[in-house]
Design a protein around this motif. Structure first.
Motif, PDB file in Angstrom:
ATOM      1  N   ASP A 232      59.553 -65.521  62.993  1.00 21.67           N
ATOM      2  CA  ASP A 232      58.210 -66.114  62.351  1.00 21.67           C
ATOM      3  C   ASP A 232      57.825 -65.911  60.694  1.00 21.67           C
ATOM      4  O   ASP A 232      57.272 -66.151  60.285  1.00 21.67           O
ATOM      5  N   HIS A 233      57.943 -64.361  60.706  1.00 24.60           N
ATOM      6  CA  HIS A 233      57.440 -63.472  59.461  1.00 24.60           C
ATOM      7  C   HIS A 233      58.645 -64.390  58.394  1.00 24.60           C
ATOM      8  O   HIS A 233      58.404 -64.141  57.198  1.00 24.60           O
ATOM      9  N   LEU A 234      59.849 -64.206  59.306  1.00 22.67           N
ATOM     10  CA  LEU A 234      60.563 -64.849  57.539  1.00 22.67           C
ATOM     11  C   LEU A 234      60.844 -65.835  57.792  1.00 22.67           C
ATOM     12  O   LEU A 234      60.727 -66.292  56.441  1.00 22.67           O
TER      13      LEU A 234
ATOM     14  N   GLY B 155      49.495 -64.327  56.817  1.00 19.96           N
ATOM     15  CA  GLY B 155      49.565 -63.352  58.441  1.00 19.96           C
ATOM     16  C   GLY B 155      50.305 -64.979  59.177  1.00 19.96           C
ATOM     17  O   GLY B 155      49.289 -65.698  59.312  1.00 19.96           O
ATOM     18  N   PRO B 156      51.149 -64.598  59.608  1.00 13.37           N
ATOM     19  CA  PRO B 156      52.162 -65.589  60.924  1.00 13.37           C
ATOM     20  C   PRO B 156      50.892 -65.333  61.622  1.00 13.37           C
ATOM     21  O   PRO B 156      50.853 -66.363  62.805  1.00 13.37           O
ATOM     22  N   HIS B 157      50.837 -64.489  61.917  1.00 12.36           N
ATOM     23  CA  HIS B 157      50.126 -63.717  63.810  1.00 12.36           C
ATOM     24  C   HIS B 157      48.489 -63.372  62.987  1.00 12.36           C
ATOM     25  O   HIS B 157      48.382 -62.615  61.900  1.00 12.36           O
ATOM     26  N   PRO B 158      47.383 -62.660  64.383  1.00  9.89           N
ATOM     27  CA  PRO B 158      45.738 -62.597  63.993  1.00  9.89           C
ATOM     28  C   PRO B 158      45.775 -61.602  63.318  1.00  9.89           C
ATOM     29  O   PRO B 158      44.625 -61.211  63.059  1.00  9.89           O
ATOM     30  N   ASP B 159      46.784 -60.544  63.294  1.00 10.71           N
ATOM     31  CA  ASP B 159      46.644 -59.052  63.318  1.00 10.71           C
ATOM     32  C   ASP B 159      47.363 -58.771  61.665  1.00 10.71           C
ATOM     33  O   ASP B 159      47.633 -57.633  60.974  1.00 10.71           O
ATOM     34  N   ASP B 160      48.069 -60.010  61.279  1.00 13.23           N
ATOM     35  CA  ASP B 160      48.834 -58.894  60.295  1.00 13.23           C
ATOM     36  C   ASP B 160      48.266 -59.088  59.203  1.00 13.23           C
ATOM     37  O   ASP B 160      48.578 -57.962  58.575  1.00 13.23           O
ATOM     38  N   ILE B 161      47.782 -59.684  58.618  1.00 17.66           N
ATOM     39  CA  ILE B 161      46.832 -59.609  57.432  1.00 17.66           C
ATOM     40  C   ILE B 161      46.338 -58.017  57.088  1.00 17.66           C
ATOM     41  O   ILE B 161      46.428 -56.983  56.101  1.00 17.66           O
TER      42      ILE B 161
END
Ligand code: ZN
Length: 249
Positions: free
Chosen positions: A111-113, A9-15
Motif C-alpha cells: 500500500d505504501h509503495l 497517508g495510505p492508512h489512518p495512522d501514517d500521517i
C-alpha cells in the motif's frame, strides 16, 4: 479549501507516525496543512474502520490539520490505477497545495509503495487540463517522501524537537493500533509495547544527523535548489560530537 501543504497517508495512522512533526512545524509557521488518508484501514489486524475514523479525526485535531479526508481506497489493495489516480487528481485540484507529502514509492508494504507511485503520477497529471476529472489544473511542487521501513539515507531532515511531544500525543490517538494490556486482538508491529520507543529512537537517530534532539526524515527524487549555499551547508551535525548543554527540549 486550499492549503499550503497536503499530506497523504495510505492508512489512518501514517500521517501521525511518519509526518506528524512536519505538520506541526508547518502549522507553527502559519502554513495551512490538510491530511488525506487513502484507505480506512479496514483490513488492519486491529480496530474497526469506524474506530479508526474517530482516531484519525482526533489525531488530525492534535496535529492542527485544517481538514482530514478519506478517499476510501481498499486497505491492502491500494493500486496505481486510473480510478484511484482520478480521486487523487481531484483532491489536488480542490486543495491546490504547494507541497505534497507522500510515502516513498518503495519498501515492503504494497500500500505504501503503490501510494507513492499513485501520488507521484497524480501530482504531475493534476496539472494537465485534459486529464482526469473536471476542475482547474493544478501542479504542486515535487513530492516530499517520507521513508518506509528500510534503511535509506534521507535528503531532508526536519527538526521537530519543539513539537515531538505533540506528535507522540497524536500517535497515541490511534489507540486501537497501539499496545494495550486489555486488548485480545492479534499483535502487530505497532501494537508491540516497544513501538513508541522505536518511534522515539528513529527521531533521535535522524535528529542526531542534523544536531537536533528529534528529526523527521524525508527524501526528494532529485536535487534541492538552494538560495543560500552557506546556510544550506552549515554543520549543525557538529553538535553530535560536542555535547551542548542546550540540547534538551
Ligand atoms: Zn501504513
Amino acid at each position: 479549501m486550499t492549503v499550503d501543504a497536503l499530506i497523504f497517508g495510505p492508512h489512518p495512522d501514517d500521517i501521525e507516525i511518519l509526518a506528524g512533526g512536519l505538520a506541526l512545524v508547518l502549522g507553527a509557521r502559519g502554513e495551512t496543512v490538510g491530511g488525506i488518508d487513502l484507505s480506512r484501514g479496514e483490513a488492519g489486524t486491529r480496530g474497526s474502520a469506524e474506530q479508526r475514523a474517530d482516531e484519525a479525526r482526533r489525531g488530525g485535531e492534535i496535529l492542527g490539520l485544517a481538514f482530514r479526508e478519506n478517499l476510501g481506497l481498499p486497505d491492502g489493495g491500494i493500486r496505481n490505477d486510473d480510478a484511484s489516480r482520478d480521486l487523487v487528481i481531484d483532491a489536488l485540484r480542490r486543495h491546490r497545495p504547494r507541497l505534497v507529502v507522500a510515502p516513498e514509492p518503495d519498501g515492503h508494504h504494497p500500500d505504501h509503495l503503490n501510494a507513492g507511485h499513485l501520488i507521484r503520477e497524480a501530482r504531475f497529471l493534476a496539472g494537465c487540463s485534459r486529464i482526469g476529472p473536471a476542475g482547474d489544473p493544478w501542479r504542486p511542487g515535487r513530492v516530499l517522501y517520507y521513508p518506509s521501513r528500510k534503511p535509506s539515507m534521507p535528503t531532508i531532515i526536519v527538526d521537530v524537537t519543539q513539537h515531538f511531544d505533540r506528535k507522540m500525543e497524536a500517535i497515541r490517538a490511534h489507540e486501537s493500533q497501539l499496545h494495550s494490556t486489555s486488548s485480545t486482538e492479534q499483535a502487530t508491529t505497532i501494537s508491540s509495547p516497544d513501538f513508541l520507543d522505536i518511534i522515539e529512537a528513529d527521531a533521535r537517530h535522524f535528529g542526531a544527523m542534523i544536531g537536533a534532539r528529534y528529526g523527521e526524515a524525508f527524501s526528494l527524487d532529485g536535487p534541492v535548489a538552494v538560495d543560500d549555499p552557506i546556510a544550506a551547508v552549515r554543520d549543525r551535525g557538529a553538535a553530535v560530537f560536542t555535547p551542548r548543554r542546550d540540547t534538551k527540549r
